[in-house]
Scaffold this motif. Structure first.
Motif, PDB file in Angstrom:
ATOM      1  N   ALA A 108       1.852  -7.135  -5.837  1.00  0.00           N
ATOM      2  CA  ALA A 108       2.184  -5.713  -6.000  1.00  0.00           C
ATOM      3  C   ALA A 108       3.668  -5.480  -5.733  1.00  0.00           C
ATOM      4  O   ALA A 108       4.343  -4.744  -6.464  1.00  0.00           O
ATOM      5  N   ILE A 109       4.189  -6.100  -4.678  1.00  0.00           N
ATOM      6  CA  ILE A 109       5.604  -5.940  -4.331  1.00  0.00           C
ATOM      7  C   ILE A 109       6.493  -6.529  -5.421  1.00  0.00           C
ATOM      8  O   ILE A 109       7.460  -5.897  -5.880  1.00  0.00           O
ATOM      9  N   LEU A 110       6.165  -7.732  -5.871  1.00  0.00           N
ATOM     10  CA  LEU A 110       6.983  -8.394  -6.895  1.00  0.00           C
ATOM     11  C   LEU A 110       6.968  -7.633  -8.214  1.00  0.00           C
ATOM     12  O   LEU A 110       8.003  -7.475  -8.863  1.00  0.00           O
ATOM     13  N   ALA A 111       5.790  -7.159  -8.617  1.00  0.00           N
ATOM     14  CA  ALA A 111       5.700  -6.422  -9.877  1.00  0.00           C
ATOM     15  C   ALA A 111       6.506  -5.134  -9.820  1.00  0.00           C
ATOM     16  O   ALA A 111       7.191  -4.770 -10.784  1.00  0.00           O
ATOM     17  N   GLY A 112       6.434  -4.433  -8.694  1.00  0.00           N
ATOM     18  CA  GLY A 112       7.183  -3.189  -8.557  1.00  0.00           C
ATOM     19  C   GLY A 112       8.678  -3.396  -8.704  1.00  0.00           C
ATOM     20  O   GLY A 112       9.368  -2.631  -9.384  1.00  0.00           O
ATOM     21  N   ILE A 113       9.182  -4.451  -8.072  1.00  0.00           N
ATOM     22  CA  ILE A 113      10.621  -4.729  -8.136  1.00  0.00           C
ATOM     23  C   ILE A 113      11.014  -5.248  -9.515  1.00  0.00           C
ATOM     24  O   ILE A 113      12.016  -4.817 -10.101  1.00  0.00           O
ATOM     25  N   ALA A 114      10.227  -6.180 -10.055  1.00  0.00           N
ATOM     26  CA  ALA A 114      10.579  -6.813 -11.332  1.00  0.00           C
ATOM     27  C   ALA A 114      10.584  -5.830 -12.488  1.00  0.00           C
ATOM     28  O   ALA A 114      11.444  -5.910 -13.376  1.00  0.00           O
ATOM     29  N   GLY A 171      21.897  -0.128   1.281  1.00  0.00           N
ATOM     30  CA  GLY A 171      21.702  -1.040   0.169  1.00  0.00           C
ATOM     31  C   GLY A 171      20.756  -0.461  -0.864  1.00  0.00           C
ATOM     32  O   GLY A 171      20.417   0.729  -0.823  1.00  0.00           O
ATOM     33  N   PRO A 172      20.305  -1.287  -1.814  1.00  0.00           N
ATOM     34  CA  PRO A 172      19.409  -0.809  -2.873  1.00  0.00           C
ATOM     35  C   PRO A 172      18.108  -0.266  -2.293  1.00  0.00           C
ATOM     36  O   PRO A 172      17.517  -0.871  -1.396  1.00  0.00           O
ATOM     37  N   GLY A 173      17.671   0.859  -2.794  1.00  0.00           N
ATOM     38  CA  GLY A 173      16.376   1.405  -2.415  1.00  0.00           C
ATOM     39  C   GLY A 173      15.354   1.112  -3.487  1.00  0.00           C
ATOM     40  O   GLY A 173      15.494   0.153  -4.260  1.00  0.00           O
ATOM     41  N   GLU A 174      14.331   1.929  -3.572  1.00  0.00           N
ATOM     42  CA  GLU A 174      13.305   1.730  -4.587  1.00  0.00           C
ATOM     43  C   GLU A 174      13.871   2.037  -5.969  1.00  0.00           C
ATOM     44  O   GLU A 174      14.575   3.023  -6.164  1.00  0.00           O
ATOM     45  N   SER A 175      13.526   1.192  -6.935  1.00  0.00           N
ATOM     46  CA  SER A 175      13.882   1.441  -8.329  1.00  0.00           C
ATOM     47  C   SER A 175      12.579   1.511  -9.120  1.00  0.00           C
ATOM     48  O   SER A 175      11.967   0.486  -9.428  1.00  0.00           O
ATOM     49  N   ALA A 176      12.137   2.733  -9.403  1.00  0.00           N
ATOM     50  CA  ALA A 176      10.869   2.920 -10.115  1.00  0.00           C
ATOM     51  C   ALA A 176      11.058   3.803 -11.335  1.00  0.00           C
ATOM     52  O   ALA A 176      10.124   4.460 -11.797  1.00  0.00           O
ATOM     53  N   GLN A 229       0.806  -1.214   0.000  1.00  0.00           N
ATOM     54  CA  GLN A 229       0.000   0.000   0.000  1.00  0.00           C
ATOM     55  C   GLN A 229       0.843   1.270   0.000  1.00  0.00           C
ATOM     56  O   GLN A 229       0.532   2.229  -0.714  1.00  0.00           O
ATOM     57  N   ASP A 230       1.909   1.290   0.797  1.00  0.00           N
ATOM     58  CA  ASP A 230       2.667   2.525   1.005  1.00  0.00           C
ATOM     59  C   ASP A 230       4.166   2.357   0.799  1.00  0.00           C
ATOM     60  O   ASP A 230       4.967   3.097   1.365  1.00  0.00           O
ATOM     61  N   GLY A 231       4.554   1.385  -0.023  1.00  0.00           N
ATOM     62  CA  GLY A 231       5.972   1.121  -0.223  1.00  0.00           C
ATOM     63  C   GLY A 231       6.741   2.324  -0.732  1.00  0.00           C
ATOM     64  O   GLY A 231       7.866   2.594  -0.277  1.00  0.00           O
ATOM     65  N   ALA A 232       6.157   3.084  -1.660  1.00  0.00           N
ATOM     66  CA  ALA A 232       6.865   4.247  -2.227  1.00  0.00           C
ATOM     67  C   ALA A 232       7.164   5.282  -1.150  1.00  0.00           C
ATOM     68  O   ALA A 232       8.283   5.820  -1.077  1.00  0.00           O
ATOM     69  N   ALA A 233       6.189   5.565  -0.289  1.00  0.00           N
ATOM     70  CA  ALA A 233       6.389   6.551   0.773  1.00  0.00           C
ATOM     71  C   ALA A 233       7.419   6.069   1.782  1.00  0.00           C
ATOM     72  O   ALA A 233       8.246   6.859   2.278  1.00  0.00           O
ATOM     73  N   LEU A 234       7.404   4.789   2.097  1.00  0.00           N
ATOM     74  CA  LEU A 234       8.374   4.249   3.057  1.00  0.00           C
ATOM     75  C   LEU A 234       9.790   4.281   2.476  1.00  0.00           C
ATOM     76  O   LEU A 234      10.754   4.609   3.184  1.00  0.00           O
ATOM     77  N   HIS A 235       9.917   3.942   1.202  1.00  0.00           N
ATOM     78  CA  HIS A 235      11.236   4.027   0.558  1.00  0.00           C
ATOM     79  C   HIS A 235      11.746   5.471   0.557  1.00  0.00           C
ATOM     80  O   HIS A 235      12.939   5.719   0.796  1.00  0.00           O
ATOM     81  N   LEU A 245      15.654 -10.649  -7.309  1.00  0.00           N
ATOM     82  CA  LEU A 245      14.994  -9.796  -8.295  1.00  0.00           C
ATOM     83  C   LEU A 245      15.633  -8.416  -8.368  1.00  0.00           C
ATOM     84  O   LEU A 245      15.845  -7.867  -9.456  1.00  0.00           O
ATOM     85  N   ARG A 246      15.934  -7.828  -7.203  1.00  0.00           N
ATOM     86  CA  ARG A 246      16.420  -6.447  -7.248  1.00  0.00           C
ATOM     87  C   ARG A 246      17.938  -6.327  -7.287  1.00  0.00           C
ATOM     88  O   ARG A 246      18.461  -5.230  -7.532  1.00  0.00           O
TER      89      ARG A 246
END
Length: 433
Positions: free
Chosen positions: A209-215, A331-336, A112-118, A144-145
């Motif tokens: 949702a988590i897997l799609a965002g990372i993949a 380490g790696p953060g969000e990759s969007a 739900q809030d992964g982008a804000a947490l990242h 994956l990431r």
């Protein structure tokens, strides 16, 4: 040389997973210290019920004030295993503000809030790791990431909920009905007293949702995931699947469009060929099938839930975050960066298995075939059989070639309007071919 000052860890939640995290931190303390380069100290444990006996945990560490614990200022890593949206979200953001990195197993919050947490983690030069949020002990998020960071992932297809896989496996192997299989899953502790999150696909949708965002390097939220539960799957559906060499699984499917310009994420029951690796995943196990340009087809398999398996993933993240901490790095953060649009379910293209109850008289098959043709859905195979002598009804089973979900929906709507179609008994997507 090993640093003598310990890295301090605050544990939020001490249920099935949290208690295992605390136990492993204690029993494997020397090994963890050697792998990290510094001792790791459990500095506090936040719980809701402090009077419970928690074997191996010093009662002096237990507190009901989770906010005060994360605000101490000397905490290096916060491990969040309480689940849910609040207070977990506020506690995690507070942890970042007070200088801690975070390891979480909270799939619902991250979906739900992964982008804000990242973003909050990045603002405070902290880590946010969550391997345990998807598929328990199975190493999946980090491959994956990180391992596939130089590749292009096109599809992630997986069984990511052990409860539903146990139920469907029982239905397949024993011929049991849905309720009978659910009752067994509950008696064995695989299903919660209220199994809604599992059987209606909410749990798997959060993981998708988590897997799609990372993949796909794209922000995908829970609301973007099409979700269907498995409560309507019947023994008759399994019999139909067997007739075409398939079984039925509740699948999380994340795909990049053929032209690469969009992605989709969905959770629903589907028939898959018995020759597909996912068909052989039994009991409460999870498995995820990844397809990429360079690496080809990869499969990740193992226990997807439970205290010890999930704690294993949490501790793996804890080691990585502590190492980063010692090195003054993250380490790696969000990759969007790709920012691909998420297409609606109507754009999804796959095959379908449709069972119809029809009038047993000449010309019915021609009428049905005409409706499919009018909506641009090509038929692969058709099987028709009478129900009972003289009852005037027959069963018609149609398996299609690949078509869009929108086209199939229009076809079914038109079929329901035919006088010769008494009912649409079932519709099942066919995946993995």
């Amino acid at each position: 040389m090993m640093r003598t000052r310990p890295l301090k860890v605050a544990l939020l939640g001490c249920g099935v997973v949290g208690s295992e995290v605390a136990r492993i931190m204690t029993t494997h303390a020397a090994d963890l210290a050697a792998r990290i380069g510094a001792p790791v100290e459990l500095a506090g444990v936040a719980v809701r019920r402090p009077d419970r006996v928690r074997e191996g945990i010093d009662p002096a560490l237990v507190t009901t004030d989770a906010t005060a614990l994360v605000k101490r200022g000397d905490i290096d890593v916060v491990v969040e295993v309480i689940g849910g949206i609040e207070p977990a979200r506020s506690l995690i953001t507070t942890a970042f503000e007070y200088g801690a990195s975070v390891v979480s197993a909270n799939k619902a919050l991250l979906a739900q809030d992964g982008a804000a947490l990242h973003a909050a983690a990045e603002d405070h030069d902290a880590d946010l790791y969550y391997e345990a949020a998807v598929a328990g002990a199975i190493p999946l998020i980090r491959p994956l990431r990180e391992s596939l960071a130089g590749d292009k992932v096109n599809r992630v297809l997986g069984i990511v909920n052990g409860t539903t896989n146990f139920i469907l496996d029982k239905m397949d192997s024993t011929g049991a009905g849905y309720q009978e299989a659910l009752d067994e899953a509950t008696a064995l502790g695989y299903a919660e007293a209220d199994p809604t999150a599992d059987v209606e696909g909410f749990d798997a949708a959060a993981k998708a949702a988590i897997l799609a965002g990372i993949a796909f390097h794209t922000r995908v939220r829970l609301d973007d995931v099409h979700r269907e539960g498995m409560t309507e799957v019947t023994a008759a559906d399994f019999a139909a699947a067997k007739r075409i060499g398939c079984t039925i699984k509740l699948l999380a499917i994340c795909e990049r469009a053929a032209d690469g310009g969009s992605v989709t994420a969905r959770v629903h029951p589907a028939m898959i060929p018995l020759t597909h690796p996912l068909a052989s995943v039994r009991g409460a196990y999870n498995a995820v099938f990844v397809e990429s340009d360079a690496a080809g087809q990869l499969m990740f398999y193992g226990p997807g839930a439970g205290g010890s398996p999930t704690a294993s993933a949490v501790l793996g993240d804890l080691v990585a975050v502590c190492r980063n901490r010692l090195n003054g790095a993250t380490g790696p953060g969000e990759s969007a960066y790709a920012a691909l649009p998420v297409s609606p379910m109507g754009d999804v293209v796959t095959r379908y298995h449709i069972s119809l109850d029809v009038a047993d008289k000449p010309g019915v098959l021609a009428q049905v075939a005409t409706v499919f043709a009018e909506h641009g859905v090509s038929i692969d195979t058709v099987r028709q059989q009478g129900r009972q002598e003289g009852d005037g009804e027959a069963s018609l089973v149609v398996v299609t070639h690949r078509a869009s979900d929108a086209a199939l929906g229009g076809t079914v709507e038109a079929l329901r309007k035919l006088d010769t179609v008494r009912g649409v008994a079932s519709i099942m997507r066919v995946e993995g071919e």
